[in-house]
Design a protein around this motif. Structure first.
Motif, PDB file in Angstrom:
ATOM      1  N   ASP A 347       0.827  -1.208   0.000  1.00 54.30           N
ATOM      2  CA  ASP A 347       0.000   0.000   0.000  1.00 54.30           C
ATOM      3  C   ASP A 347       0.860   1.257   0.000  1.00 54.30           C
ATOM      4  O   ASP A 347       0.575   2.228  -0.723  1.00 54.30           O
ATOM      5  CB  ASP A 347      -0.935  -0.004   1.204  1.00 54.30           C
ATOM      6  CG  ASP A 347      -2.016  -1.067   1.083  1.00 54.30           C
ATOM      7  OD1 ASP A 347      -2.257  -1.532  -0.039  1.00 54.30           O
ATOM      8  OD2 ASP A 347      -2.601  -1.436   2.119  1.00 54.30           O
ATOM      9  N   GLU A 348       1.917   1.245   0.809  1.00 57.08           N
ATOM     10  CA  GLU A 348       2.793   2.415   0.844  1.00 57.08           C
ATOM     11  C   GLU A 348       3.527   2.603  -0.479  1.00 57.08           C
ATOM     12  O   GLU A 348       3.714   3.728  -0.946  1.00 57.08           O
ATOM     13  CB  GLU A 348       3.784   2.263   1.991  1.00 57.08           C
ATOM     14  CG  GLU A 348       3.141   2.309   3.377  1.00 57.08           C
ATOM     15  CD  GLU A 348       4.150   2.100   4.487  1.00 57.08           C
ATOM     16  OE1 GLU A 348       5.307   1.745   4.155  1.00 57.08           O
ATOM     17  OE2 GLU A 348       3.782   2.271   5.661  1.00 57.08           O
ATOM     18  N   ALA A 349       3.941   1.505  -1.097  1.00 49.93           N
ATOM     19  CA  ALA A 349       4.619   1.620  -2.386  1.00 49.93           C
ATOM     20  C   ALA A 349       3.677   2.138  -3.460  1.00 49.93           C
ATOM     21  O   ALA A 349       4.066   2.959  -4.304  1.00 49.93           O
ATOM     22  CB  ALA A 349       5.183   0.254  -2.790  1.00 49.93           C
ATOM     23  N   ALA A 350       2.418   1.678  -3.452  1.00 51.72           N
ATOM     24  CA  ALA A 350       1.451   2.163  -4.434  1.00 51.72           C
ATOM     25  C   ALA A 350       1.160   3.645  -4.237  1.00 51.72           C
ATOM     26  O   ALA A 350       1.046   4.398  -5.216  1.00 51.72           O
ATOM     27  CB  ALA A 350       0.170   1.339  -4.343  1.00 51.72           C
ATOM     28  N   ALA A 351       1.035   4.085  -2.989  1.00 55.89           N
ATOM     29  CA  ALA A 351       0.782   5.503  -2.730  1.00 55.89           C
ATOM     30  C   ALA A 351       1.957   6.362  -3.170  1.00 55.89           C
ATOM     31  O   ALA A 351       1.781   7.441  -3.755  1.00 55.89           O
ATOM     32  CB  ALA A 351       0.495   5.707  -1.243  1.00 55.89           C
ATOM     33  N   THR A 352       3.171   5.894  -2.932  1.00 55.45           N
ATOM     34  CA  THR A 352       4.359   6.643  -3.365  1.00 55.45           C
ATOM     35  C   THR A 352       4.450   6.724  -4.877  1.00 55.45           C
ATOM     36  O   THR A 352       4.819   7.754  -5.448  1.00 55.45           O
ATOM     37  CB  THR A 352       5.620   5.982  -2.783  1.00 55.45           C
ATOM     38  OG1 THR A 352       5.497   5.897  -1.369  1.00 55.45           O
ATOM     39  CG2 THR A 352       6.864   6.775  -3.132  1.00 55.45           C
ATOM     40  N   SER A 353       4.104   5.637  -5.539  1.00 52.40           N
ATOM     41  CA  SER A 353       4.150   5.627  -7.007  1.00 52.40           C
ATOM     42  C   SER A 353       3.150   6.608  -7.597  1.00 52.40           C
ATOM     43  O   SER A 353       3.450   7.297  -8.573  1.00 52.40           O
ATOM     44  CB  SER A 353       3.868   4.211  -7.511  1.00 52.40           C
ATOM     45  OG  SER A 353       3.843   4.175  -8.912  1.00 52.40           O
TER      46      SER A 353
END
Length: 996
Positions: A347-353
């Motif tokens: 989830d954090e990686a998707a939000a950063t992307s």
């Protein structure tokens, strides 16, 4: 020595668990302080009698069955708070929210004062007897007190051995080590391993080997090496204490995925017809698994293009303290299954992307950032699940038409919002109550059957027929009709005391206070208020350690026993009972005969306050160094020292921003309440938009947030003062359907039958199940476990015990040990070998008896002379004692080198012996480190270089098969073939005793 006594839960349908472990030297360990849904104080009498002699207390799960009576014991048993308590961090945090929910939801948790104690107190005071049917309530612990009690518990982590500190009235623990292992079932659930001398005890009650969505499986097996072997720390214990609950239940075909699909299909079939689904659950344990499953199912359905009934259905979680439970759950993701951490990272990686690929102006980007932050969330950042903490919120939700799913506490349906929701939805045939666990027969003093047990009996009986609904996989889902039968409930309500009732309550409190003040180890001469072993203590505890175990346990009187004795004789405690404390307790007493006394009875009872210190200096308080997110808070107030309830007096200094914190209309309190409501309001707005209701859903959830705490009908119950309980028994005609999906998360028949033989305990003790389940599992284990054969009669000894409540079991390890001396010549010949970190040696020697060395005799003579000087008043007895001692101390057994004539004959009769237990996973690592290729093929077979196969039989025997004695593929410099190289490594891992 190892004695085990189940206090509650053995061969019983009640889920309450209390167990007592007694070890050598008088060490007593209490494991769990469970209670059932009836909160009967008589079930704690056996526990109350053991409190003055307890050493430590261990807690396993944050459920009422394992710590429901914890706050009651801390509040009403004076010595309980002086005993060190150990548990994992999730058990401490979630247990706190659980008991706060319990005491806020039902007056019965305060417990009813027994009628016989009321009669005795009125008789001692000379007043007229009270009505035996009067049900007066004890003073319940406040939310602040509950938080303070849990702050006294020592937090532990998994797989880290710890040497606990004993209680002030306990003998030394003599190297006792406790280790916590993951038990599954609940967050922070614990399998306890106790090591004390030769005793290795594993306490495993209510565990689950299967991995779930939130909880990882129990830490029995070590899968790092590719095998399926029990970890060394839990393998082959001297005693395994295991629960038998679920021994007759077969697991669902398809495992966890099938279970989740059946639950969702059952809910889908009901909400598609506009019905309401009630799922009774606990407030701190299994609720996390259910909430996670429903939230992610709703997310998946809303992101798809299908016409799912879930899109028009609201889901709610109703509990008094559910907000704190979810807040703690978000801060303890490392205690959950590893997939939870991977989901959070994704989830954090998707939000950063998304932020990196956004190309817009700063104002639009800022607006989208807020939306992205809210949508990325995490495993327990709910978008669709709405949290309800007030009764009026629940009433408004139930009265609203339309399909809905309500998770509500408690599982027993005897208290909490689940009973209130059931009373309102039971009359409609379209509604469904979904039971998530099986229920046993209810055990209460007044033969009242709990609603959960009653509905479970209806489900099993199926008298009025079954409705079949098709599932997603084509299989039929069973829903049992209620048939309009009468469903009677029991609702407990508080009422303030008046007149003679209030007088009887005051007389009872006065009697209790008088007895506690006169107790030799009561609050006046014992430790300070904290029960933590590292807090400030008085010197009374250290001086009392000079006494023997029997004297200490005899003087540690119980409060209830003292009250009964006091009321029976209509007098205070006698001089013999008070001992040297008579100089402080009774007026006009100035002399006390100390001749022949021991320990603290030899000196004036002066209490000198001191601070406890260890080898590293003065002990600190860890709670003073917690991070902000780790602090225990209730309504935004810091609860570390239990001082949040104190009012700020005029002229007293206070921190900046504390003004109005405790006031009803204070600014700080209003701001804190606003901050607490803000996340729920955001969830409500998102919930309304996601469900397609537009303004309607969002406005409705916003209206729920506007309901203040003052509107809750039970908000001021704890401030009513002395109360009595009034039982109201409403009844409704039940027409709803009943379904069942097993979400208890406990071991079943397959797990028990597979793991217990792998653990290989020397003795097995079964608790925590009904009589039929215990008998069934005991029969299975007697066939699979190898019995111990005694040398006397050659008969097998039954090592499976099935005690009942209060029955003591002697499960000590069967070993015979003798102490002998070794001669110097023999010591020089010993050749030690290392096996698993231990030294092993074998010897053949000649046993003889010789006189004690002169140095030892001189030392003993000096001690005898000193003893003779101190006992001049009793010279005759002293001389007789010395003469008897001389007769026994002149000779000692010694082992010496064998004579040459016996050495040759003994060597020819000796046989080689291998000592140790070689694990294939360890052998694989050793062979790979020296250049061999080693992989597991099949089950329990290790293949080396494709030529040599190593197997381990069920009896522990190592079998090596293969060739490769002269293959040209190996260079000439390799002197040994793979076969001989593998055998050499196997011998290196064992101690080969030649017997010479």
């Amino acid at each position: 020595m190892f004695n085990f006594t189940p206090l509650l839960g053995a061969q019983s349908s009640s889920s309450a668990s209390q167990s007592l472990v007694e070890l050598d030297g008088g060490v007593k360990v209490l494991i769990d302080v469970g209670w059932d849904e009836h909160f009967t104080v008589s079930k704690l009498q056996a526990l109350e009698r053991q409190i003055p002699s307890l050493s430590i207390i261990l807690l396993t799960h944050p459920t009422p069955s394992h710590l429901g009576a914890f706050a009651h014991c801390c509040k009403h048993f004076p010595l309980f708070t002086q005993i060190p308590i150990y548990a994992t961090t999730p058990v401490i945090s979630l247990g706190r929210t659980l008991l706060q929910d319990v005491y806020s939801s039902t007056p019965l948790a305060s417990t009813i004062i027994p009628a016989d104690r009321l009669v005795e107190s009125t008789y001692a005071s000379g007043s007229s007897p009270t009505d035996p049917s009067l049900q007066l309530l004890l003073e319940p612990p406040t939310l602040d007190e509950i938080a303070h009690y849990f702050s006294l518990i020592h937090p532990l982590k998994y797989s880290q051995p710890h040497e606990p500190l004993p209680s002030p009235f306990s003998p030394p623990l003599n190297g006792l080590k406790i280790t916590a292992y993951n038990a599954g079932h609940t967050l922070g659930g614990t399998i306890w391993h106790l090591q004390h001398g030769l005793e290795s005890i594993v306490y495993a009650v209510d565990w689950n080997q299967v991995r779930e969505n939130v909880f990882g499986g129990a830490a029995w097996l070590d899968t790092s090496g590719g095998g399926a072997e029990v970890i060394d720390q839990l393998r082959k214990p001297t005693a395994l204490i295991c629960s038998s609950r679920g021994a007759e239940r077969s697991s669902l075909t398809g495992g966890r995925r099938k279970r989740d699909d059946v639950l969702l299909d059952t809910i889908r079939a009901t909400v598609a017809k506009g019905g309401t689904v009630l799922i009774p659950t606990d407030t701190s344990a299994r609720v996390l698994e259910l909430a996670y499953l429903l939230e992610h199912a709703w997310r998946k359905e809303h992101s798809s293009n299908s016409n799912s009934p879930f899109k028009n259905t609201h889901i709610y979680l109703a509990s008094k303290n559910v907000g704190a439970t979810m807040r703690y759950a978000r801060s303890m993701l490392e205690w959950m299954d590893e997939n939870i951490g991977k989901e959070l990272e994704a989830d954090e990686a998707a939000a950063t992307s998304k932020k990196q690929h956004r190309r817009a102006d700063s104002k639009q980007a800022a607006g989208r950032d807020v939306q992205t932050a809210g949508s990325s969330g995490g495993p327990f950042e709910f978008k669709h699940l709405r949290l309800l903490e007030k009764r009026k919120q629940v009433d408004r939700i139930v009265s609203r038409p339309g399909a809905k799913v309500i998770l509500a506490s408690d599982t027993s349906l005897e208290w909490g919002f689940s009973r209130d929701v059931l009373e309102k939805i039971a009359t409609e045939t379209s509604n469904l109550i979904l039971l998530t666990e099986s229920y046993g027969a209810s055990e209460s003093a007044n033969n009242h059957e709990s609603l959960g047990s009653l509905l479970w009996s209806w489900y099993v009986e199926r008298r009025d027929g079954v409705a079949l609904e098709p599932g997603a996989d084509g299989q039929n889902l069973e829903m049992v009709h209620s048939g309009g039968r009468e469903l009677q409930m029991m609702v407990a309500e508080r009422m303030a005391l008046e007149g003679r009732e209030l007088l009887a309550y005051q007389q009872y409190l006065a009697t209790q206070r008088r007895v506690q003040n006169r107790m030799p180890m009561g609050s006046a001469a014992a430790l300070e208020s904290s029960a933590d072993a590292v807090d400030e203590t008085s010197s009374t505890s250290s001086s009392s350690s000079e006494e023997s175990d029997s004297e200490r346990q005899g003087k540690a009187l119980n409060t209830s026993a003292a009250v009964a004795n006091l009321n029976r004789n209509k007098t205070g405690l006698t001089k013999e009972t008070l001992g040297v404390n008579v100089l402080l307790r009774q007026p006009d007493v100035y002399d006390y005969d100390v001749r022949g006394r021991k320990g603290r009875e030899q000196m004036f009872p002066f209490v000198s306050k001191r601070r406890r210190a260890d080898d590293f200096g003065e002990v600190i308080r860890p709670e003073e160094y917690l991070r902000a997110e780790e602090r225990d808070e209730v309504d935004g107030n810091d609860m570390r020292d239990g001082m949040s309830g104190k009012d700020v007096k005029y002229g007293q200094k206070r921190k900046w921003g504390d003004a109005g914190l405790h006031g009803e209309d204070g600014e700080a309190g209003a701001v804190a309440a606003k901050k607490r409501r803000q996340p729920n309001m955001e969830n409500g707005i998102r919930n309304g938009a996601a469900n397609g209701d537009g303004t309607n859903g969002g406005l409705y959830d916003a209206e729920l947030d506007e309901i203040s705490d003052d509107s809750d009908s039970e908000a001021g119950d704890n401030g009513m003062g002395p109360c009595k309980v009034i039982i109201r028994k409403p009844s409704v005609n039940a027409h709803m359907k009943i379904a069942h999906v097993d979400f208890a998360g406990l071991h079943d028949q397959r797990s028990l039958s597979m793991l217990i033989p792998l653990i290989k305990p020397r003795k097995l003790i079964l608790v925590g199940g009904s009589a039929s389940e215990t008998a069934y599992l005991a029969g299975e284990c007697r066939q699979k476990l190898v019995p111990t054969v005694t040398e006397a009669d050659g008969q097998g000894q039954d090592n499976v015990y099935t005690p009942t409540n209060g029955e003591m079991v002697n499960a000590s390890v069967d070993t015979n040990a003798w102490t002998v001396k070794l001669s110097s010549a023999l010591v020089k010949r010993l050749r030690w070998q290392k096996v698993g970190g231990l030294g092993v040696v074998t010897l053949t020697a000649h046993l003889s008896a010789i006189a004690v060395d002169e140095a030892v005799s001189a030392d003993m003579m000096a001690k005898k002379q000193k003893r003779q000087k101190l006992l001049e008043d009793d010279k005759a007895d002293c001389k007789a004692d010395l003469a008897l001692t001389d007769n026994f101390q002149r000779l000692a057994p010694i082992l010496d080198v064998l004579p040459a004539s016996l050495a040759a004959a003994t060597r020819s009769m000796a046989q080689s012996l291998h000592v140790g237990d070689l694990r294939l996973a360890d052998l694989r690592k050793v062979l790979q480190s020296v250049g061999h290729t080693a992989d597991f093929r099949g089950e329990g077979t290790l293949l080396i270089d494709g030529l040599v196969a190593v197997r381990k039989t069920t009896t522990g025997k190592i079998e090596v098969e293969g060739g490769g004695l002269g293959l040209p593929d190996y260079p000439v410099r390799d002197v040994q073939s793979p076969f001989h190289s593998v055998k050499r490594k196997i011998y290196d891992g064992l101690a080969v005793i030649t017997g010479a």
